[in-house]
Design a protein around this motif. Structure first.
Motif: not given
Lengths: 433, 947
Positions: A4-8, A36-38, A43-46
């Protein structure tokens, strides 16, 4: 790092590019982690993530300093305005004689002109390695080892008997015990130092110097002996063990001699120091740092110039910031760290620390090119004569110069110009017709 | 109609750069309009004599005369230089020392620098590269060259050059006259001149030996006519007359072939006059004085030098028009960032406004009002640049002729941006942009509800402030946008929002604190809101709906929180609202999720933290910290919202919003405290006194007992050291150390009672006692003040030590002198001791309520006096520090890439503050990600819902 972090992070980079902003690394990290930790954004989309990140980046963007801001003046004002409220107080460190920590305006003054003159009381904070920092006794032993002990400290009286070529000294047993010097050690030292025969009878130490020819030579030798360092490191006027409650360890507070230590400092020190006293101080600090018991990575001092010479300009710059922070903190005044940074960076720009003084070899003013600014500052006639002889040119790039000649000042809105393109007006008019 | 290009006046000559150098004699002659040959100034009719120092070809200062060079009258003629041909050359005193260096470094025969060709070449390269300051290169060259005994170029021997200040140079102990100096210097080739720190084109060293002296224009040394009708000449003119006279005499002597000693005397005299003309403060030279009065004459250097000199007085600082100064007074009815300007000021200070088709009628009306009737106009500037003064007589006609393109200088009117300043101007917040509100009276009125004076450091005990009216559209815009309602002045750059400046203060804070604890009858709540409303306000109390939270009953006081109270005298059954409800009226609904811990009662579970949900203060008591906190949240949350919505630059609006809200909140606080009253008097102190007296006594007694023991012990140990008869370094040190340690321990012991009493007061807070409310809410004062008034003065300190007379110091111990003067006691009323006693040492046991006894009073006054002296020195010290500091950091500016550069374009920082955040706009340390994220999420989710 999670997926997730990578994606963010990837998204954040894209957003930054779109917004034409470069985030400070720490902030980027923080944003990625927080998003990331929120919980709400799990569930948020891109698209939503992108929106959130864009908003965050824009929020950073509007908090950025604006081009043209006179940050130098802001820093100076932010630091000097509260100085009017400072009180002059002297703090005494318990149990340590003669170590005064000045605060307030004198302290501020001192930090800013530091490279020129060292602090009134020069202090080194010697942090110790394990296990010396855990045990007061052990720390005390180290302190005893480095504290300079002169011959005169160990004796009550010194008498010179010129006829017999003899120097006699009455030993002070109490002091010897307190300072941890035993008889043999002392006689050995004296023997080596004077090159004569040395004996102890009762409390009297007799040095027989048959080689010495003249009486004056003998007297001189006696004087030298009086000041000779029997034990410890020359220049360590004081060393006392202190307890640091935060770090939960013992450390040694050293008061160094402003003249530093004897001996020839290594070349790299003298080359960087320019001033021999600074070099000698730096050499003393180096000697202390090289002790086995000392944790050299954590040694500190209240003279940034010494740090500059010993550890380089970056360390010197950080030391100035630290000192400035200390001054304001002790007065309970909060000033943004960025102001200290700017001033320190200005002082460090020339590769060695320079001071905020009017004139003199180490001052920043001396290096500024503009004759008019210098003239308006201080020493008008001196500046003007010097400028005239060297045929200097005033390029009128700075602030004060432009005030003097009555031009708009190149700062803030003065750095840009706005004009109206009248041809566009005409085009519009013609179109209307 | 085609938009016409506005007429732009030819800009005056534009200074591109300034070259410094020494004037060569040919140039002096060339720029001269007249050779001054006679010491006479005026003839019998008072007309300037031709060839004198007041020759009209050098400009005129008398009205009626015309300059013979440019033909213009006084005032128009800029003045022109003249010159004096010196009969024999003299040294320029300011350059003499440098000339000495040059002579020492060069060869008298061939004029070359006494260094090998290669070295010279190397230095020349260094000079041209400009890495090292020329000054230091020259110093090195001189140092090396003067040590050489002979010239490497021609082999000539090096003479010994000695220099006697200020203008005498000796060669091998014989006087080297300026003529010889000059011919020597002429021999030096250009390439060598360079490495000696001179400039071959602009400053040849021989030009520093004067053969021709420029005479400055009459206009820069005007004479003044005294009341008696006599003329008083300028100091420079006096000096020039002296020079001409001596020069003439020397010339005559030379022509008549007078004996050498006489000529030399006259030559020296000429040198003296030229020296003092240029600099009259050179050590070793007798100061030239006025013939009458004996005041020292001002030389050229004196004109430039120092605080009153040309540079600092006239060049770096300039005088302005369109400014006013008056006393300031507060006005709670004014909006924030609005300034009450007296009408008489508004009529004097004008704003130029260009006439267009659209404002023609309005401006015509103003012109018709004339200069005396407000709002009117004072001048009209026609398109051709002519300026017409509007008078009662011509106003109709001027109004009639008014046409687009003219400029009307109209009176200052409501809403005009102005700058307002208080000296000392120590920081940005000392000069702010305000909007004008013209008012009757003679003082400037500062808004007081949301106090605007904190950054100015102004109070109303007679402070005066200055007003400046910007005169161009650009300036007006800048004042309005950049100096005005802007975050900078809400949260100064010093430390951002952690250093809130302009907010409700003092009694408004007390009011807000009490209000947040109050239950108010509904009716009175509406009355309060009605009082808060201003004329033509955005806020309308009749639209406010307050939901009563409770009804009054007989035992109501027992049901509410222990710190809450009921205002007024409600009858049972009367609806009540909380003060927090009332405050919430002004908060915007989006202010959500704010939690700020207060400092009044942070430990209180219910009201120790102020919680705001959806614009409502749900719980919590306000104090200064909370008020500042709310202001911070208002600005930053608003800004974050706006930015998240993609609406661009948020700060003006954010700051304006915060001020709008805080103005109302502040007014509410003021109204509340006015209505229900608040006072701190003797009774309140007495209450505290009675409650804590015994405990405080106990604390004091304990400390005194301990201190006594310490002192006794210290005396004993000191005596011991003193009685030893041997002296060495460590012994002396030991004695000092004992004294120092005992003294600091005694100090610490006796300093403790006050702190302990303070803690006692802190621990037993009674938030219904105004003596507590005032300091605890952050309105004014501190618990220390209360403790001092009610209970205990505490230990007095002078320079961080207990008051004492000269101490038996090292010398005393060494020489065993204890009795040589008045030492060892603070006043003669005490017994001598090595360590001062407790009372003697300035321990003040009583508070002001009880009153101090004689000794306490005296010693308390001593430390009070120290405070005053300290303050005096501090202002002077910090003033100088400030000046030095600002001047050195002046040119550090952020460039368009966020780097910090100085004026030489050196990069000082690659990114300002490493993260490029403006300290004024920071939230938290830079950007508070947590809080921003909260706002961002809210906005994004809102938007998504809408879609």
């Amino acid at each position: 790092m999670s997926g997730l972090e990578d994606r963010i992070e990837g998204l954040l980079r894209e957003v930054c590019e779109e917004e034409d902003v470069e985030l400070p690394v720490a902030l980027e990290r923080e944003i990625v982690e927080r998003v990331a930790e929120d919980e709400d954004l799990k569930e948020a989309d891109e698209e939503t993530l992108r929106r959130v990140l864009r908003a965050l980046v824009r929020n950073y963007k509007v908090r950025m300093i604006e081009p043209g801001d006179a940050v130098g003046v802001l820093a100076a004002q932010s630091m000097c305005e509260p100085a009017t409220q400072m009180t002059m107080r002297t703090f005494h460190l318990a149990g340590v004689a003669e170590i005064d920590v000045t605060t307030g305006i004198p302290a501020l003054e001192r930090v800013l002109s530091l490279p020129y003159q060292g602090p009134p009381t020069w202090v080194i904070y010697l942090r110790l390695k394990e296990p010396y920092n855990r045990d007061e006794e052990k720390a005390e032993a180290v302190a005893r080892k480095i504290r300079e002990t002169r011959f005169e400290d160990l004796v009550r009286e010194i008498e010179v008997n010129p006829e017999e070529r003899v120097i006699e000294a009455t030993l002070d047993r109490e002091e010897m015990e307190r300072l941890g010097v035993d008889e043999d050690e002392l006689t050995e030292f004296v023997r080596e130092f004077t090159g004569g025969a040395c004996q102890v009878e009762g409390d009297t130490l007799r040095v027989v110097l048959t080689d010495v020819e003249s009486i004056s030579e003998l007297a001189e030798l006696a004087n030298e002996l009086r000041e000779a360092v029997v034990k410890g490191i020359e220049g360590v006027l004081h060393a006392s063990v202190q307890y640091d409650e935060e770090e939960e360890e013992y450390y040694i507070l050293v008061r160094g001699s402003p003249d530093g230590t004897s001996g020839r400092p290594p070349k790299w020190i003298s080359r960087r120091a320019r001033n021999s006293k600074v070099a000698k101080r730096a050499y003393l600090m180096l000697k202390l740092m090289q002790l086995d018991e000392v944790d050299a990575t954590r040694v500190n001092t209240n003279d940034p110039k010494v740090i500059d010479v010993l550890l380089g300009i970056e360390a010197g710059r950080n030391a100035v910031i630290e000192q400035l922070e200390d001054v304001y903190e002790s007065q309970g005044i909060s000033v943004d760290r960025r102001h200290f940074m700017l001033i320190s960076d200005m002082m460090a720009f020339w590769g060695e620390l320079r001071s905020v003084r009017s004139m003199g070899g180490y001052s920043i003013m001396e290096l500024k090119g503009s004759p008019l600014t210098k003239a308006a500052f201080e020493y008008v006639s001196r500046v003007l004569t010097e400028t005239a002889t060297s045929g200097d040119v005033e390029e009128l790039r700075g602030i004060l110069e432009n005030i003097i000649v009555g031009r708009p000042v190149p700062v803030g809105t003065g750095t840009v110009e706005v004009t109206v393109d009248y041809s566009r007006f005409r085009e519009a008019e013609e179109e209307e017709e | 109609m085609v938009a016409e290009e506005p007429h732009v006046q030819d800009p005056p000559k534009y200074v591109r750069r300034i070259l410094f150098g020494i004037l060569p004699p040919e140039k002096i002659r060339k720029m001269s309009k007249v050779e001054v040959t006679t010491p006479e100034t005026y003839d019998e009719d008072g007309y300037p004599i031709e060839g004198g120092v007041m020759d009209t070809r050098m400009g005129v200062i008398d009205p009626g005369l015309r300059c013979r060079t440019c033909g213009q009258p006084a005032g128009k003629c800029p003045g022109h230089f003249g010159h004096i041909e010196l009969a024999r050359p003299v040294l320029h005193p300011r350059f003499a020392e440098r000339i000495k260096d040059v002579l020492r470094a060069t060869c008298p025969e061939c004029g070359r620098v006494r260094l090998p060709e290669d070295d010279i070449e190397e230095y020349r390269r260094e000079v041209r590269e400009g890495i090292r300051p020329v000054k230091s290169i020259a110093a090195e060259v001189v140092e090396r060259a003067e040590d050489r005994e002979s010239c490497p170029h021609c082999g000539a021997e090096a003479p010994k050059i000695t220099y006697q200040k200020p203008t005498t140079i000796l060669m091998d102990d014989e006087r080297l006259w300026p003529v010889d100096v000059r011919s020597w210097l002429e021999k030096i080739p250009d390439g060598d001149v360079e490495i000696l720190g001179f400039h071959p084109e602009r400053a040849r060293p021989e030009w520093a030996v004067l053969t021709v002296l420029p005479v400055p224009p009459v206009t820069m040394r005007p004479s003044i006519i005294l009341e008696t009708g006599e003329r008083a000449e300028d100091d420079l003119t006096h000096k020039l007359v002296d020079i001409v006279r001596v020069n003439l005499r020397l010339k005559e002597s030379l022509e008549s072939g007078a004996p050498e000693p006489i000529i030399e005397d006259q030559w020296d005299l000429l040198q003296y006059h030229v020296t003092t003309y240029i600099d009259n403060e050179i050590g070793g030279v007798p100061v030239a004085r006025h013939r009458t009065g004996g005041k020292p004459l001002k030389g050229i250097v004196q004109r430039l030098k120092g605080k009153e000199g040309r540079f600092r007085q006239n060049l770096a600082g300039k005088r302005v028009n369109f400014s006013a100064r008056s006393v300031i007074t507060p006005d709670p009815e004014l909006d924030p960032f609005t300034l009450g300007v007296p009408k008489m000021v508004a009529k004097e200070l004008t704003v130029p406004e260009r006439v267009t088709e659209w404002n023609l009628e309005r401006l015509r009306k103003l012109v018709l009002n004339g200069p005396d009737k407000y709002p009117g106009a004072n001048y009209v500037i026609k398109r051709d640049g002519s300026r017409i003064r509007i008078t009662e007589e011509n106003k109709e006609q001027v109004a009639e002729n008014l046409e687009p393109g003219d400029i009307v200088e109209r009176h200052l009117m409501d809403g005009d941006p102005v700058m307002f300043n208080r000296q000392p101007t120590l920081h940005v917040q000392s000069e702010l942009g305000f909007r004008t509100k013209v008012m009757p009276g003679k003082t400037f009125r500062l808004p007081a509800a949301c106090y605007m004076g904190v950054g100015f450091n102004a109070d109303f005990d007679g402070d005066e402030m200055n007003l400046h009216v910007p005169q161009s559209e650009e300036a007006r815009a800048e004042v309005h946008e950049l100096m005005g309602a802007y975050v900078y002045h809400l949260w100064p750059p010093k430390d951002g929002h952690q250093d809130v400046r302009n907010s409700p203060i003092h009694e408004a804070i007390v009011g807000l604190h009490l209000l947040s604890r109050a239950w108010i009858p509904l009716k009175e709540a509406y009355q309060l809101l009605e009082e808060v409303k201003k004329e033509g306000d955005w806020f309308d109390p009749s639209e406010v709906e307050l939901e009563p939270e409770a009804e009054y009953s007989r035992d109501f006081e027992r049901k509410i929180h222990r710190l809450e109270f009921v205002c007024g005298h409600p009858s049972p059954g009367e609806p009540l609202v909380t003060g927090r409800q009332l405050l919430s009226v002004f908060l915007p609904e989006w202010l959500d999720g704010v939690k700020i811990r207060n400092q009044v009662c942070p430990e209180d579970e219910e009201h120790g933290t102020v919680v705001i949900k959806r614009g409502r203060i749900v719980r919590g008591f306000l104090d200064e910290k909370v008020v500042h906190g709310i202001m911070g949240e208002l600005v930053h949350r608003y800004a974050a919202r706006k930015v998240s919505k993609g609406e661009g630059y948020p700060w003006f609006e954010a700051a304006e919003l915060a001020l709008k809200v805080m103005d109302k909140v502040g007014r509410l606080g003021l109204r509340f405290v006015t209505r229900y009253g608040f006072t701190l008097g003797m009774d309140e102190l007495e209450e505290i006194y009675r409650r804590f007296r015994e405990e405080a006594e106990k604390i004091c007694r304990r400390a005194i007992k301990r201190a006594r023991k310490l002192i006794r012990e210290g005396e004993r140990r000191l005596r011991e050291v003193e009685e030893e008869d041997v002296c060495n370094r460590s012994r002396v040190e030991r004695g000092e150390m004992i004294e120092r340690n005992i003294e600091s321990e005694v100090m610490a012991t006796l300093d403790r009672p006050r702190a302990e009493v303070e803690r006692l007061l802190e621990e037993n807070r009674d938030l219904f006692n105004p003596a507590y409310i005032m300091p605890e809410s952050g309105a004014r004062g501190s618990i220390t003040n209360i403790a001092r008034m009610a209970l205990i003065g505490g230990q007095q300190a002078i320079m961080g030590e207990r008051p004492h007379r000269a101490k038996h110091n090292t010398e005393h111990i060494m020489e065993k002198i204890v009795n040589y003067s008045y030492t060892d006691r603070v006043t003669p009323h005490f017994e001598k001791s090595l360590i001062p006693g407790i009372k003697e040492g300035g321990f003040v046991r009583h508070g002001f309520f009880e009153g101090l006894d004689m000794v306490e009073y005296f010693l308390h006054a001593m430390s009070g006096r120290e405070g005053l002296i300290d303050k005096g020195f501090r202002t002077a010290d910090s003033g100088y520090l400030h000046r030095r500091y600002v001047t050195t950091a002046l040119d550090l500016i952020v460039d368009e890439d966020g780097r910090v550069r100085d004026s030489a374009n050196n990069i000082i920082q690659l990114a300002y503050g490493e993260d490029r955040v403006d300290p004024a706009k920071k939230w938290g340390d830079g950007m508070d990600v947590d809080r921003v994220l909260d706002v961002v999420k809210e906005v994004v989710l809102e938007e998504e819902e809408e879609e």
